[in-house]
Motif scaffolding. Structure first.
Motif, PDB file in Angstrom:
ATOM      1  N   LEU A  38     -33.773  21.558  -2.055  1.00 34.35           N
ATOM      2  CA  LEU A  38     -33.733  20.561  -1.175  1.00 34.35           C
ATOM      3  C   LEU A  38     -32.401  20.379  -0.608  1.00 34.35           C
ATOM      4  O   LEU A  38     -31.281  20.780  -1.473  1.00 34.35           O
ATOM      5  N   GLY A  39     -31.842  19.946   0.510  1.00 35.84           N
ATOM      6  CA  GLY A  39     -30.686  19.861   0.834  1.00 35.84           C
ATOM      7  C   GLY A  39     -30.145  18.870   0.429  1.00 35.84           C
ATOM      8  O   GLY A  39     -30.542  17.838  -0.325  1.00 35.84           O
ATOM      9  N   PRO A  40     -28.716  18.304   0.966  1.00 36.04           N
ATOM     10  CA  PRO A  40     -28.086  17.333   0.269  1.00 36.04           C
ATOM     11  C   PRO A  40     -28.653  15.966   0.863  1.00 36.04           C
ATOM     12  O   PRO A  40     -29.245  15.740   1.616  1.00 36.04           O
ATOM     13  N   GLU A  41     -28.408  14.866  -0.190  1.00 37.80           N
ATOM     14  CA  GLU A  41     -28.629  13.565   0.371  1.00 37.80           C
ATOM     15  C   GLU A  41     -27.734  13.042   1.395  1.00 37.80           C
ATOM     16  O   GLU A  41     -26.434  12.795   1.237  1.00 37.80           O
ATOM     17  N   LEU A  42     -28.135  12.370   2.428  1.00 32.86           N
ATOM     18  CA  LEU A  42     -27.345  11.856   3.395  1.00 32.86           C
ATOM     19  C   LEU A  42     -26.491  10.549   2.969  1.00 32.86           C
ATOM     20  O   LEU A  42     -25.374  10.308   3.544  1.00 32.86           O
ATOM     21  N   LEU A  43     -27.183   9.672   2.265  1.00 32.02           N
ATOM     22  CA  LEU A  43     -26.546   8.519   1.802  1.00 32.02           C
ATOM     23  C   LEU A  43     -25.640   8.522   0.498  1.00 32.02           C
ATOM     24  O   LEU A  43     -24.960   7.706   0.036  1.00 32.02           O
ATOM     25  N   ASP A  44     -25.626   9.826   0.098  1.00 32.16           N
ATOM     26  CA  ASP A  44     -24.842  10.181  -1.243  1.00 32.16           C
ATOM     27  C   ASP A  44     -23.500   9.998  -0.703  1.00 32.16           C
ATOM     28  O   ASP A  44     -22.867  10.409   0.174  1.00 32.16           O
ATOM     29  N   ARG A  45     -22.642   9.351  -1.753  1.00 32.91           N
ATOM     30  CA  ARG A  45     -21.088   8.854  -1.581  1.00 32.91           C
ATOM     31  C   ARG A  45     -20.317  10.413  -1.285  1.00 32.91           C
ATOM     32  O   ARG A  45     -19.163  10.198  -0.589  1.00 32.91           O
ATOM     33  N   ARG A  46     -20.860  11.256  -1.828  1.00 34.93           N
ATOM     34  CA  ARG A  46     -20.014  12.676  -1.538  1.00 34.93           C
ATOM     35  C   ARG A  46     -20.338  13.194  -0.164  1.00 34.93           C
ATOM     36  O   ARG A  46     -19.623  14.048   0.389  1.00 34.93           O
ATOM     37  N   MET A  47     -21.162  12.416   0.547  1.00 31.64           N
ATOM     38  CA  MET A  47     -21.491  12.938   1.968  1.00 31.64           C
ATOM     39  C   MET A  47     -20.548  12.252   2.735  1.00 31.64           C
ATOM     40  O   MET A  47     -21.078  11.294   3.552  1.00 31.64           O
ATOM     41  N   THR A  48     -19.314  12.660   2.928  1.00 33.92           N
ATOM     42  CA  THR A  48     -18.471  11.873   3.521  1.00 33.92           C
ATOM     43  C   THR A  48     -18.661  12.332   5.115  1.00 33.92           C
ATOM     44  O   THR A  48     -19.395  13.344   5.538  1.00 33.92           O
ATOM     45  N   LYS A  49     -17.897  11.616   6.091  1.00 34.90           N
ATOM     46  CA  LYS A  49     -18.239  12.159   7.572  1.00 34.90           C
ATOM     47  C   LYS A  49     -17.581  13.368   7.965  1.00 34.90           C
ATOM     48  O   LYS A  49     -18.127  14.002   8.491  1.00 34.90           O
ATOM     49  N   SER A  50     -16.338  13.655   7.206  1.00 37.29           N
ATOM     50  CA  SER A  50     -15.934  14.969   7.335  1.00 37.29           C
ATOM     51  C   SER A  50     -16.799  16.170   6.884  1.00 37.29           C
ATOM     52  O   SER A  50     -16.950  17.112   7.363  1.00 37.29           O
ATOM     53  N   ARG A  51     -17.522  15.892   5.591  1.00 30.53           N
ATOM     54  CA  ARG A  51     -18.438  17.138   5.083  1.00 30.53           C
ATOM     55  C   ARG A  51     -19.577  17.064   5.921  1.00 30.53           C
ATOM     56  O   ARG A  51     -20.089  18.154   6.227  1.00 30.53           O
ATOM     57  N   PHE A  52     -20.078  15.980   6.562  1.00 23.77           N
ATOM     58  CA  PHE A  52     -21.244  16.040   7.505  1.00 23.77           C
ATOM     59  C   PHE A  52     -20.825  16.699   8.719  1.00 23.77           C
ATOM     60  O   PHE A  52     -21.729  17.728   9.180  1.00 23.77           O
ATOM     61  N   ILE A  53     -19.786  16.267   9.155  1.00 23.94           N
ATOM     62  CA  ILE A  53     -19.654  17.106  10.485  1.00 23.94           C
ATOM     63  C   ILE A  53     -19.179  18.849  10.268  1.00 23.94           C
ATOM     64  O   ILE A  53     -19.894  19.724  10.854  1.00 23.94           O
ATOM     65  N   ASP A  54     -18.812  19.097   8.990  1.00 30.32           N
ATOM     66  CA  ASP A  54     -18.584  20.754   8.716  1.00 30.32           C
ATOM     67  C   ASP A  54     -19.933  21.099   8.559  1.00 30.32           C
ATOM     68  O   ASP A  54     -20.194  22.272   8.905  1.00 30.32           O
ATOM     69  N   LEU A  55     -20.820  20.630   7.964  1.00 29.39           N
ATOM     70  CA  LEU A  55     -22.213  21.072   7.923  1.00 29.39           C
ATOM     71  C   LEU A  55     -22.856  21.208   9.080  1.00 29.39           C
ATOM     72  O   LEU A  55     -23.465  22.154   9.405  1.00 29.39           O
ATOM     73  N   MET A  56     -22.759  19.976   9.978  1.00 22.70           N
ATOM     74  CA  MET A  56     -23.539  20.355  11.256  1.00 22.70           C
ATOM     75  C   MET A  56     -23.077  21.174  11.986  1.00 22.70           C
ATOM     76  O   MET A  56     -23.751  22.021  12.880  1.00 22.70           O
ATOM     77  N   MET A  57     -21.612  21.660  12.024  1.00 19.00           N
ATOM     78  CA  MET A  57     -20.949  22.585  13.058  1.00 19.00           C
ATOM     79  C   MET A  57     -21.447  24.046  12.391  1.00 19.00           C
ATOM     80  O   MET A  57     -21.376  24.890  13.277  1.00 19.00           O
ATOM     81  N   LYS A  58     -22.179  24.386  11.312  1.00 22.46           N
ATOM     82  CA  LYS A  58     -22.526  25.430  10.988  1.00 22.46           C
ATOM     83  C   LYS A  58     -24.217  25.972  11.321  1.00 22.46           C
ATOM     84  O   LYS A  58     -24.769  26.550  11.002  1.00 22.46           O
TER      85      LYS A  58
END
Length: 272
Positions: A130-150
């Motif tokens: 499974l991929g990462p949890e979107l509501l996990d506290r480690r899923m910061t906005k910057s990390r989310f954007i980095d993942l999406m850009m890939k």
């Protein structure tokens, strides 16, 4: 199919009902729903206790006091129901029943779903896909954007891809896209950073509101449960074909995208 909010709603209610209560009986009405023999499954559980209930994506993990796990995936049509004391059992057929003293937990609709007895290592191996949890506290906005850009491909296809992000299915992918004002068919590689920031905010808003609202599944968890399914009335686009958009009044449209139903507002949501 139950998604993150529905499973988190179940997790919360189960955590307040069955923890540290010895399992007194197990009834198996469908052997294909489990991964070991009924005799082994029952003998392993009777006398054990669930000490923690964890949600991972659309799965629930029942942590037992001996270190093993029960891994639940309800799949399409699966439900949980619980009775206490002399309350009536559900009218629908059940595949598995687990008794915690005078409390009975019923597993319903497990034609595609399952409840597997696994070791901690085996559970980790299954969930590692499974991929990462979107509501996990480690899923910061910057990390989310980095993942999406890939990533590449249509927004909805990405949101429901459990290898990319865990927990979102058809309903909440549509609701998130609507809240963010993005057409579900938009290619994620075409989204700029500002739009990705809005998408991140919409993900958190929709998933948190849906979880606190009991999700969209209509069958209550217990006889006196008035929360489960309440969010169904708050859905803005999912399963609302032909109804007026709550923002602009335009009729909600349903189309098919790679075999999935997609609901959106053709006026509020534009492809980018």
């Amino acid at each position: 199919m139950p998604e993150l909010p529905e499973m988190e709603n179940y997790r919360r209610m189960l955590s307040g009902s069955i923890l540290n209560v010895p399992i007194s009986n197990v009834i198996i009405n469908r052997e294909k729903s489990i991964n070991v023999s009924p005799v082994e499954f029952r003998s392993s559980l009777v006398g054990s206790k669930v000490i923690f209930v964890e949600r991972r994506g659309k799965h629930l993990v029942f942590h037992l006091n001996d270190g093993r796990r029960l891994l639940l995936h309800l799949m399409l049509g699966g439900l949980l129901y619980m009775t206490r004391g002399d309350e009536e059992r559900p009218s629908r057929s059940t595949q598995i029943e687990i008794e915690f003293g005078d409390t009975v937990l019923y597993f319903i609709g497990l034609r595609l779903g399952y409840l597997h007895m696994l070791s901690a290592k085996e559970t980790d191996e299954v969930l590692s896909q499974l991929g990462p949890e979107l509501l996990d506290r480690r899923m910061t906005k910057s990390r989310f954007i980095d993942l999406m850009m890939k990533r590449r491909g249509a927004l909805k296809s990405l949101l429901v891809n459990q290898h990319a992000f865990a927990g979102i299915g058809n309903c909440y992918a549509d609701e998130i896209a609507f809240d963010a004002g993005i057409h579900p068919a938009t290619k994620v590689q075409n989204l700029n950073e500002e739009t990705l920031e809005q998408l991140y905010e919409s993900i958190h808003k929709v998933l948190k509101e849906a979880t606190d609202g009991g999700g969209y599944m209509e069958m209550p968890f217990t006889q006196d449960d008035h929360l489960t399914g309440s969010y169904n009335e708050q859905c803005k686009v999912y399963d609302r074909e032909g109804e007026p958009c709550v923002r602009c009044g335009t009729a909600i449209v349903k189309v098919e995208q790679t075999g999935r139903k997609v609901f959106f507002c053709p006026n509020c949501q534009h492809e980018q």
